[in-house]
Design an enzyme around this catalytic site. Structure first.
Site, mmCIF file in Angstrom:
data_model
loop_
_atom_site.group_PDB
_atom_site.id
_atom_site.type_symbol
_atom_site.label_atom_id
_atom_site.label_comp_id
_atom_site.label_asym_id
_atom_site.label_seq_id
_atom_site.Cartn_x
_atom_site.Cartn_y
_atom_site.Cartn_z
ATOM 1 C CB SER A 74 -0.892 0.062 1.224
ATOM 2 O OG SER A 74 -1.923 1.054 1.020
ATOM 3 C CG ASP A 133 -2.482 4.297 -1.300
ATOM 4 O OD1 ASP A 133 -3.316 4.136 -2.080
ATOM 5 O OD2 ASP A 133 -2.761 3.658 -0.396
ATOM 6 C CG ASP A 138 -3.155 -0.334 -2.423
ATOM 7 O OD1 ASP A 138 -2.956 0.749 -2.017
ATOM 8 O OD2 ASP A 138 -3.388 -1.307 -1.804
ATOM 9 C CG ASP A 195 -6.081 0.880 -0.719
ATOM 10 O OD1 ASP A 195 -5.141 2.100 -0.493
ATOM 11 O OD2 ASP A 195 -5.962 0.323 -0.038
#
EC number: 5.4.2.10
Length: 447
Positions: free
Chosen positions: A106, A245, A247, A249
């Site tokens: 992430s 960010d 990834d 999400d």
């Protein structure tokens, strides 16, 4: 459930250190494959999993390890290459697959990585399935016979499928023509996705943070480092800036004046827009850290507000329990379950843009009823094992402070999960009040 490997967001750590090593990740894939294959033996057919990743250099290594683990357990594998986490959730559901797996850490630096699973429905893996995988990890790894090995192949249309899904969450009657957007992809998984989504809807897009090299993910760009986005919005005279960010999400938004809007404010905006569009919104879910100004603003418009523990996993659990659809965190994790099964930065951005188009107002105009309360956070170092909840002096100080806030502020005290520190946070309408109350509580703890 006591987990040995799974945390609140899958298995995560520093690459090369347990558990993020090639051998463990291969065993993890094999264990997950055995669990899925056992389910398939009850008549569901041979299982197939989808594996995606972000742009970390370690993703190649871990992808290969997972592929080996799953196929050795007799499970077929589809590989997408770099794709946002919510894209894997969507495609797992859309392609009717057995599970989805994301290789990502992430918003963390490139030297971290992790493995996160989705169920066939694109939801987080149920606790009982995680428990079965952990149990299977304790068993010897045995390769399936050659006739039963799984196959692996890459699917080249994954980005296009996900782009079309994202666009489908934006009203057909609207477009983004005339809007100039700066889109910051954090050198992460959205680098070849997000700019296309907004461009295809008509926006003039300036992309930044879209040149991943395996080591620059989240480095000075993206939702956790919005400085470059603010600069670019001003430099290009853009209407808005959108930051995701690593990834994709999470979402943070910057307006044309360079003001940053966090997830708390964006949650309120989306709730208001759903109501303006004629949809009933019974309630919304935030976290213990959600700014009280948002809670009070939602109550003023008749929307119940519930706080979950910090983490989008817990927000999702609370939403599902209450059969609500809207929730989020200040960090930019926003859940719109009437649009997607999981938090999705691109989809969330489209909901914000739809609200602006529908209202004809600016972000500041839509949020003029919400002025975030100042927060004061003090970290008080304590002895390991310190029982702050039984501290008489703290209880006495709290009994004085909380009535002074008179329902227009709040106190949140919690122990850090990673260091011997008690975090004292006070929120109040006025900064001086928050400062004074926090100092009073911190001094009581130190006494």
């Amino acid at each position: 459930m006591t987990r040995k490997y799974f945390g609140t967001d899958g298995v995560r750590g520093k690459v090369g250190e347990s558990p993020i090593t090639p051998d463990f990740v291969m065993r993890l894939g094999h264990a997950a494959g055995k669990v899925l294959a056992h389910g398939a033996s009850t008549g569901q057919g041979r299982p197939t999993v989808l594996i995606g990743k972000d742009t970390r250099i370690s993703g190649y290594m871990l992808e290969a390890a997972l592929e080996a683990g799953f196929t050795s357990a007799g499970v077929h594998v589809l590989l997408t290459g770099p794709l946002p986490t919510p894209g894997i959730a969507y495609l797992t559901r859309a392609l009717r697959l057995s599970a989805g797996v994301v290789i990502s850490a992430s918003h963390n630096p490139y030297y971290d990585n992790g493995i996160k699973f989705f169920s066939a429905d694109g939801d987080k893996l149920p606790d009982e399935v995680e428990a079965k995988i952990e149990a299977a990890l304790e068993e010897p790894m045995t390769c399936a016979p050659s006739d039963d090995l799984g196959r692996a192949r890459r699917i080249n249309d994954a980005p296009g499928r996900y782009i079309e899904f994202c666009k489908s969450t934006f009203p057909n009657s609207q477009d983004l023509r005339g809007l100039k957007l700066v889109v910051d992809c954090a050198h992460g998984a959205a680098y070849h996705i997000a700019p296309h989504v907004f461009h295809e809807l008509g926006a003039d897009v300036i992309a930044i943070g879209n040149q991943p090299d395996g080591r620059n993910i989240n480095d000075g760009y993206g939702a956790t480092a919005p400085g470059k986005l603010i600069e670019a919005v001003r430099e290009h005279g853009a209407d808005l800036g959108l930051a995701f960010d690593g990834d994709a999400d999470r979402l943070q938004v910057v307006d044309s004046e360079g003001r940053l809007y966090n997830g708390d404010e964006l949650l309120y905006l989306i709730v208001r827009d759903r109501m303006a569009a004629g949809f009933a919104v019974e309630g919304a879910v935030g976290t213990l850290m959600t700014n009280m100004a948002v809670e009070l603003a939602l109550k003023r418009i008749g929307v119940e507000f519930v706080r979950a523990k910090v983490g989008d996993r817990y927000v999702l659990e609370e939403l599902n329990k209450r059969h609500w659809t809207l929730g989020g965190e200040g960090s930019g994790h926003l859940l719109c379950l009437d649009r997607h099964s999981t938090g999705d930065g691109i989809v969330s951005a489209l909901q914000v843009l739809a609200a602006l188009r529908r209202s004809g107002k600016t972000l500041a105009g839509l949020l003029d009823g919400v002025s975030l309360f100042p927060q004061k956070l003090i970290n008080v170092r304590v002895e390991k094992g310190f029982d702050w909840q039984s501290h008489a002096g703290l209880k006495a100080a709290r009994a004085v402070v909380e009535p002074e806030l008179a329902g227009r502020g709040r106190v949140l005290i919690r122990a850090s999960g990673t260091e011997p520190v008690v975090r004292v946070m006070v929120e109040a309408e006025h900064a001086e009040t928050a400062e004074r109350a926090a100092q009073t509580l911190a001094e009581a703890l130190r006494a």
